[in-house]
Design a protein around this motif. Sequence first.
Motif, PDB file in Angstrom:
ATOM      1  N   TYR A  36       0.844  -1.185   0.000  1.00 39.55           N
ATOM      2  CA  TYR A  36       0.000   0.000   0.000  1.00 39.55           C
ATOM      3  C   TYR A  36       0.884   1.241   0.000  1.00 39.55           C
ATOM      4  CZ  TYR A  36      -4.283  -2.590   1.144  1.00 39.55           C
ATOM      5  OH  TYR A  36      -5.373  -3.430   1.119  1.00 39.55           O
ATOM      6  N   LEU A  44      -4.718   5.125   2.646  1.00 39.23           N
ATOM      7  CA  LEU A  44      -3.910   4.081   2.024  1.00 39.23           C
ATOM      8  C   LEU A  44      -4.502   3.692   0.675  1.00 39.23           C
ATOM      9  CD1 LEU A  44      -3.338   1.801   5.117  1.00 39.23           C
ATOM     10  CD2 LEU A  44      -1.573   3.056   3.895  1.00 39.23           C
ATOM     11  N   LEU A  46      -4.034   0.837  -2.525  1.00 41.22           N
ATOM     12  CA  LEU A  46      -3.403  -0.419  -2.900  1.00 41.22           C
ATOM     13  C   LEU A  46      -2.521  -0.225  -4.133  1.00 41.22           C
ATOM     14  CD1 LEU A  46      -3.219  -3.505  -2.414  1.00 41.22           C
ATOM     15  CD2 LEU A  46      -5.119  -3.745  -4.020  1.00 41.22           C
ATOM     16  N   PHE A  90       3.675   0.758   2.677  1.00 39.54           N
ATOM     17  CA  PHE A  90       3.436  -0.274   3.676  1.00 39.54           C
ATOM     18  C   PHE A  90       3.285  -1.629   3.003  1.00 39.54           C
ATOM     19  CE2 PHE A  90       2.814   2.235   7.463  1.00 39.54           C
ATOM     20  CZ  PHE A  90       2.382   3.463   6.985  1.00 39.54           C
ATOM     21  N   ASN A  99      -9.349 -11.606   6.015  1.00 41.03           N
ATOM     22  CA  ASN A  99      -9.415 -10.241   5.521  1.00 41.03           C
ATOM     23  C   ASN A  99      -8.640  -9.248   6.357  1.00 41.03           C
ATOM     24  OD1 ASN A  99     -11.360 -10.131   3.121  1.00 41.03           O
ATOM     25  ND2 ASN A  99     -12.458 -11.371   4.603  1.00 41.03           N
ATOM     26  N   ASN A 100      -8.307  -9.597   7.600  1.00 40.41           N
ATOM     27  CA  ASN A 100      -7.592  -8.646   8.437  1.00 40.41           C
ATOM     28  C   ASN A 100      -6.117  -8.663   8.069  1.00 40.41           C
ATOM     29  OD1 ASN A 100      -7.917 -11.295   9.527  1.00 40.41           O
ATOM     30  ND2 ASN A 100      -6.806 -10.632  11.343  1.00 40.41           N
ATOM     31  N   LEU A 101      -5.602  -7.464   7.827  1.00 40.11           N
ATOM     32  CA  LEU A 101      -4.233  -7.305   7.359  1.00 40.11           C
ATOM     33  C   LEU A 101      -3.270  -7.051   8.511  1.00 40.11           C
ATOM     34  CD1 LEU A 101      -4.987  -4.966   4.335  1.00 40.11           C
ATOM     35  CD2 LEU A 101      -4.199  -7.320   4.184  1.00 40.11           C
ATOM     36  N   PHE A 103       0.351  -5.296   9.099  1.00 41.37           N
ATOM     37  CA  PHE A 103       1.177  -4.326   8.377  1.00 41.37           C
ATOM     38  C   PHE A 103       2.599  -4.274   8.915  1.00 41.37           C
ATOM     39  CE2 PHE A 103      -1.622  -1.908   5.603  1.00 41.37           C
ATOM     40  CZ  PHE A 103      -2.871  -2.288   6.058  1.00 41.37           C
ATOM     41  N   GLY A 104       3.530  -3.934   8.023  1.00 46.22           N
ATOM     42  CA  GLY A 104       4.870  -3.563   8.434  1.00 46.22           C
ATOM     43  C   GLY A 104       4.861  -2.127   8.945  1.00 46.22           C
ATOM     44  N   THR A 105       6.005  -1.675   9.425  1.00 39.70           N
ATOM     45  CA  THR A 105       6.107  -0.346  10.027  1.00 39.70           C
ATOM     46  C   THR A 105       6.214   0.763   8.992  1.00 39.70           C
ATOM     47  OG1 THR A 105       8.464  -0.746  10.284  1.00 39.70           O
ATOM     48  CG2 THR A 105       7.076  -1.113  12.209  1.00 39.70           C
TER      49      THR A 105
ATOM     50  N   PHE B  33     -13.463  -2.543   9.048  1.00 37.91           N
ATOM     51  CA  PHE B  33     -12.428  -2.697  10.062  1.00 37.91           C
ATOM     52  C   PHE B  33     -12.015  -1.329  10.606  1.00 37.91           C
ATOM     53  CE2 PHE B  33     -11.589  -7.081   8.879  1.00 37.91           C
ATOM     54  CZ  PHE B  33     -11.890  -7.123   7.537  1.00 37.91           C
ATOM     55  N   TYR B  35      -8.602   0.389  12.340  1.00 40.70           N
ATOM     56  CA  TYR B  35      -7.181   0.231  12.610  1.00 40.70           C
ATOM     57  C   TYR B  35      -6.668   1.440  13.395  1.00 40.70           C
ATOM     58  CZ  TYR B  35      -6.711  -3.502   9.086  1.00 40.70           C
ATOM     59  OH  TYR B  35      -6.804  -4.671   8.361  1.00 40.70           O
ATOM     60  N   GLN B  41       4.741   3.740  14.173  1.00 41.50           N
ATOM     61  CA  GLN B  41       4.464   2.305  14.200  1.00 41.50           C
ATOM     62  C   GLN B  41       3.562   1.917  13.038  1.00 41.50           C
ATOM     63  OE1 GLN B  41       3.395   0.641  18.008  1.00 41.50           O
ATOM     64  NE2 GLN B  41       4.451   2.256  19.126  1.00 41.50           N
ATOM     65  N   SER B  42       3.398   0.625  12.870  1.00 40.60           N
ATOM     66  CA  SER B  42       2.561   0.143  11.790  1.00 40.60           C
ATOM     67  C   SER B  42       1.096   0.187  12.195  1.00 40.60           C
ATOM     68  CB  SER B  42       2.952  -1.283  11.430  1.00 40.60           C
ATOM     69  OG  SER B  42       2.651  -2.163  12.476  1.00 40.60           O
ATOM     70  N   LEU B  45      -4.801  -3.694  13.818  1.00 37.34           N
ATOM     71  CA  LEU B  45      -6.242  -3.895  13.756  1.00 37.34           C
ATOM     72  C   LEU B  45      -6.832  -3.814  15.154  1.00 37.34           C
ATOM     73  CD1 LEU B  45      -8.711  -4.635  11.986  1.00 37.34           C
ATOM     74  CD2 LEU B  45      -8.196  -7.037  12.490  1.00 37.34           C
ATOM     75  N   PHE B 105      -9.130   1.951   2.384  1.00 41.00           N
ATOM     76  CA  PHE B 105      -8.931   2.654   3.642  1.00 41.00           C
ATOM     77  C   PHE B 105      -9.426   4.093   3.553  1.00 41.00           C
ATOM     78  CE2 PHE B 105      -6.384  -0.223   6.216  1.00 41.00           C
ATOM     79  CZ  PHE B 105      -6.017  -1.167   5.279  1.00 41.00           C
TER      80      PHE B 105
END
Lengths: 113, 114
Positions: A36, A44, A46, A90, A99-101, A103-105, B33, B35, B41-42, B45, B105
Amino acid sequence: AQSVTQLDSQVPVFEEAPVELRCNYSSSVSVYLFWYVQYPNQGLQLLLKYLSGSTLVKGINGFEAEFNKSQTSFHLRKPSVHISDTAEYFCAVTQTGANNLFFGTGTRLTVIP
Amino acid sequence: SAVISQKPSRDICQRGTSLTIQCQVDSQVTMMFWYRQQPGQSLTLIATANQGSEATYESGFVIDKFPISRPNLTFSTLTVSNMSPEDSSIYLCSVVESWSGEQYFGPGTRLTVT
Protein backbone atom coordinates in the motif's frame (compact mmCIF):
# COMPACT_ATOMS: atom_id res chain seq x y z
CA ALA A 1 0.28 -15.55 13.43
CA GLN A 2 1.70 -13.42 10.67
CA SER A 3 4.20 -10.60 10.92
CA VAL A 4 5.86 -8.25 8.48
CA THR A 5 9.28 -6.61 8.62
CA GLN A 6 10.23 -3.58 6.58
CA LEU A 7 13.91 -3.17 7.20
CA ASP A 8 14.25 0.37 5.87
CA SER A 9 12.32 3.10 7.64
CA GLN A 10 13.53 5.77 5.20
CA VAL A 11 14.82 5.51 1.65
CA PRO A 12 16.07 8.63 -0.15
CA VAL A 13 16.64 8.25 -3.87
CA PHE A 14 17.33 10.63 -6.73
CA GLU A 15 14.73 11.22 -9.40
CA GLU A 16 14.85 8.71 -12.28
CA ALA A 17 16.97 6.28 -10.25
CA PRO A 18 15.74 2.76 -9.48
CA VAL A 19 14.45 1.85 -6.04
CA GLU A 20 13.78 -1.29 -4.04
CA LEU A 21 11.78 -1.30 -0.82
CA ARG A 22 12.29 -4.46 1.18
CA CYS A 23 9.63 -6.54 2.87
CA ASN A 24 9.98 -9.86 4.67
CA TYR A 25 7.17 -11.78 6.29
CA SER A 26 6.76 -14.71 8.61
CA SER A 27 3.85 -17.09 8.59
CA SER A 28 3.21 -20.75 9.17
CA VAL A 29 0.40 -20.81 6.63
CA SER A 30 -0.08 -19.65 3.06
CA VAL A 31 -0.55 -15.93 2.73
CA TYR A 32 -1.63 -13.11 0.51
CA LEU A 33 0.77 -10.17 0.26
CA PHE A 34 0.11 -6.50 -0.43
CA TRP A 35 1.85 -3.19 -0.89
CA TYR A 36 0.00 0.00 0.00
CA VAL A 37 1.06 3.61 -0.54
CA GLN A 38 0.04 6.55 1.63
CA TYR A 39 0.52 10.01 0.18
CA PRO A 40 0.63 12.94 2.63
CA ASN A 41 -2.72 13.54 4.28
CA GLN A 42 -4.39 10.82 2.25
CA GLY A 43 -5.68 7.31 2.89
CA LEU A 44 -3.91 4.08 2.02
CA GLN A 45 -4.05 3.07 -1.62
CA LEU A 46 -3.40 -0.42 -2.90
CA LEU A 47 -0.33 -0.58 -5.16
CA LEU A 48 -0.34 -4.28 -5.90
CA LYS A 49 -1.09 -7.67 -4.42
CA TYR A 50 0.02 -11.26 -4.66
CA LEU A 51 -2.67 -13.89 -4.25
CA SER A 52 -1.38 -16.78 -6.37
CA GLY A 53 0.13 -17.54 -9.76
CA SER A 54 3.05 -15.64 -11.21
CA THR A 55 5.49 -14.53 -8.54
CA LEU A 56 6.15 -11.25 -10.35
CA VAL A 57 3.29 -8.87 -9.74
CA LYS A 58 2.82 -5.59 -11.55
CA GLY A 59 0.94 -2.75 -9.93
CA ILE A 60 -0.02 0.84 -10.54
CA ASN A 61 2.37 3.71 -11.21
CA GLY A 62 5.07 1.43 -12.66
CA PHE A 63 5.71 -0.51 -9.45
CA GLU A 64 6.23 -4.25 -9.33
CA ALA A 65 7.01 -6.79 -6.62
CA GLU A 66 8.32 -10.32 -6.59
CA PHE A 67 7.11 -12.99 -4.22
CA ASN A 68 9.97 -15.22 -3.08
CA LYS A 69 8.64 -18.05 -0.94
CA SER A 70 12.02 -19.50 -0.04
CA GLN A 71 13.23 -16.15 1.26
CA THR A 72 9.80 -15.13 2.57
CA SER A 73 10.17 -11.80 0.84
CA PHE A 74 7.99 -9.50 -1.22
CA HIS A 75 10.24 -6.61 -2.25
CA LEU A 76 8.81 -3.64 -4.13
CA ARG A 77 10.70 -2.19 -7.09
CA LYS A 78 10.48 0.62 -9.60
CA PRO A 79 13.09 1.11 -12.35
CA SER A 80 12.82 4.91 -12.43
CA VAL A 81 11.19 6.96 -9.70
CA HIS A 82 9.44 10.29 -10.02
CA ILE A 83 9.03 13.13 -7.55
CA SER A 84 5.38 12.16 -7.18
CA ASP A 85 6.41 8.77 -5.77
CA THR A 86 7.42 10.46 -2.51
CA ALA A 87 5.17 8.78 0.06
CA GLU A 88 4.99 6.17 2.81
CA TYR A 89 4.87 2.57 1.61
CA PHE A 90 3.44 -0.27 3.68
CA CYS A 91 3.82 -3.99 3.14
CA ALA A 92 0.99 -6.13 4.50
CA VAL A 93 0.12 -9.80 4.81
CA THR A 94 -3.01 -11.74 5.50
CA GLN A 95 -3.71 -15.41 5.90
CA THR A 96 -5.28 -16.99 2.85
CA GLY A 97 -9.04 -16.60 3.13
CA ALA A 98 -8.89 -13.98 5.86
CA ASN A 99 -9.41 -10.24 5.52
CA ASN A 100 -7.59 -8.65 8.44
CA LEU A 101 -4.23 -7.31 7.36
CA PHE A 102 -0.98 -7.29 9.32
CA PHE A 103 1.18 -4.33 8.38
CA GLY A 104 4.87 -3.56 8.43
CA THR A 105 6.11 -0.35 10.03
CA GLY A 106 6.35 1.40 6.68
CA THR A 107 9.11 2.85 4.54
CA ARG A 108 9.22 6.53 3.75
CA LEU A 109 10.41 7.00 0.19
CA THR A 110 11.76 10.46 -0.57
CA VAL A 111 12.58 11.26 -4.17
CA ILE A 112 15.22 13.96 -4.50
CA PRO A 113 15.14 16.24 -7.55
CA SER B 1 -13.67 1.44 -5.90
CA ALA B 2 -15.21 2.27 -2.54
CA VAL B 3 -14.79 5.83 -1.34
CA ILE B 4 -14.50 6.29 2.41
CA SER B 5 -14.76 9.48 4.42
CA GLN B 6 -13.97 9.97 8.09
CA LYS B 7 -14.96 12.68 10.53
CA PRO B 8 -13.26 14.44 12.14
CA SER B 9 -10.03 14.49 10.16
CA ARG B 10 -8.16 15.51 13.27
CA ASP B 11 -8.86 16.54 16.85
CA ILE B 12 -7.08 17.54 20.01
CA CYS B 13 -8.76 16.22 23.14
CA GLN B 14 -8.23 16.41 26.85
CA ARG B 15 -7.36 13.44 29.00
CA GLY B 16 -10.41 11.66 30.37
CA THR B 17 -12.80 12.69 27.61
CA SER B 18 -14.20 10.58 24.77
CA LEU B 19 -14.23 11.06 21.01
CA THR B 20 -16.45 9.40 18.45
CA ILE B 21 -15.06 8.93 14.95
CA GLN B 22 -17.42 8.46 12.05
CA CYS B 23 -16.80 6.39 8.93
CA GLN B 24 -19.01 6.72 5.86
CA VAL B 25 -18.73 4.57 2.73
CA ASP B 26 -20.27 5.40 -0.64
CA SER B 27 -21.44 1.81 -1.21
CA GLN B 28 -22.85 -1.01 0.86
CA VAL B 29 -20.19 -3.22 2.39
CA THR B 30 -20.41 -6.13 4.76
CA MET B 31 -16.95 -6.11 6.27
CA MET B 32 -15.58 -3.02 7.96
CA PHE B 33 -12.43 -2.70 10.06
CA TRP B 34 -10.97 -0.15 12.44
CA TYR B 35 -7.18 0.23 12.61
CA ARG B 36 -4.87 2.32 14.75
CA GLN B 37 -1.55 3.75 13.62
CA GLN B 38 0.51 4.98 16.55
CA PRO B 39 3.36 7.41 15.89
CA GLY B 40 6.22 5.66 14.13
CA GLN B 41 4.46 2.31 14.20
CA SER B 42 2.56 0.14 11.79
CA LEU B 43 -1.19 -0.17 11.51
CA THR B 44 -2.79 -2.41 14.10
CA LEU B 45 -6.24 -3.89 13.76
CA ILE B 46 -8.56 -2.84 16.59
CA ALA B 47 -11.74 -4.66 15.61
CA THR B 48 -13.88 -6.04 12.82
CA ALA B 49 -17.35 -4.53 12.57
CA ASN B 50 -19.82 -6.46 10.44
CA GLN B 51 -23.36 -5.20 10.12
CA GLY B 52 -25.84 -7.19 12.13
CA SER B 53 -23.39 -8.61 14.64
CA GLU B 54 -21.28 -7.48 17.56
CA ALA B 55 -17.84 -6.16 16.74
CA THR B 56 -14.98 -8.60 17.15
CA TYR B 57 -12.01 -7.14 19.01
CA GLU B 58 -8.36 -8.09 18.59
CA SER B 59 -6.14 -8.98 21.50
CA GLY B 60 -5.35 -5.91 23.58
CA PHE B 61 -8.51 -4.02 22.63
CA VAL B 62 -11.78 -4.10 24.59
CA ILE B 63 -15.29 -2.88 23.95
CA ASP B 64 -15.40 -0.64 27.02
CA LYS B 65 -12.46 1.35 25.71
CA PHE B 66 -13.34 1.26 22.00
CA PRO B 67 -17.10 0.82 21.58
CA ILE B 68 -18.15 0.43 17.94
CA SER B 69 -21.49 0.88 16.25
CA ARG B 70 -22.47 -0.48 12.84
CA PRO B 71 -26.07 0.58 12.26
CA ASN B 72 -26.12 -0.09 8.50
CA LEU B 73 -24.03 -1.22 5.55
CA THR B 74 -22.53 2.20 4.83
CA PHE B 75 -21.70 3.64 8.25
CA SER B 76 -19.79 2.90 11.44
CA THR B 77 -18.49 4.75 14.46
CA LEU B 78 -15.55 4.11 16.76
CA THR B 79 -15.45 5.78 20.16
CA VAL B 80 -12.20 6.24 22.01
CA SER B 81 -13.26 6.41 25.67
CA ASN B 82 -11.62 7.91 28.72
CA MET B 83 -8.68 9.02 26.61
CA SER B 84 -5.08 9.20 27.75
CA PRO B 85 -2.01 10.51 25.88
CA GLU B 86 -1.23 6.90 24.87
CA ASP B 87 -4.34 6.97 22.69
CA SER B 88 -2.78 9.63 20.47
CA SER B 89 -2.81 7.94 17.07
CA ILE B 90 -4.25 7.95 13.61
CA TYR B 91 -7.44 5.89 13.51
CA LEU B 92 -8.38 4.42 10.13
CA CYS B 93 -11.57 2.89 8.87
CA SER B 94 -11.30 0.17 6.23
CA VAL B 95 -13.80 -1.80 4.18
CA VAL B 96 -13.73 -4.88 1.98
CA GLU B 97 -15.61 -4.38 -1.27
CA SER B 98 -18.00 -7.30 -1.52
CA TRP B 99 -17.75 -7.96 -5.24
CA SER B 100 -13.99 -7.55 -5.71
CA GLY B 101 -12.58 -8.47 -2.32
CA GLU B 102 -10.43 -5.34 -2.45
CA GLN B 103 -9.74 -3.59 0.85
CA TYR B 104 -9.96 0.19 0.96
CA PHE B 105 -8.93 2.65 3.64
CA GLY B 106 -10.29 5.98 4.78
CA PRO B 107 -8.05 9.05 5.11
CA GLY B 108 -7.76 8.56 8.86
CA THR B 109 -8.51 10.62 11.96
CA ARG B 110 -5.47 12.12 13.66
CA LEU B 111 -6.12 12.21 17.41
CA THR B 112 -3.92 14.03 19.90
CA VAL B 113 -4.67 13.65 23.60
CA THR B 114 -3.21 16.25 25.95
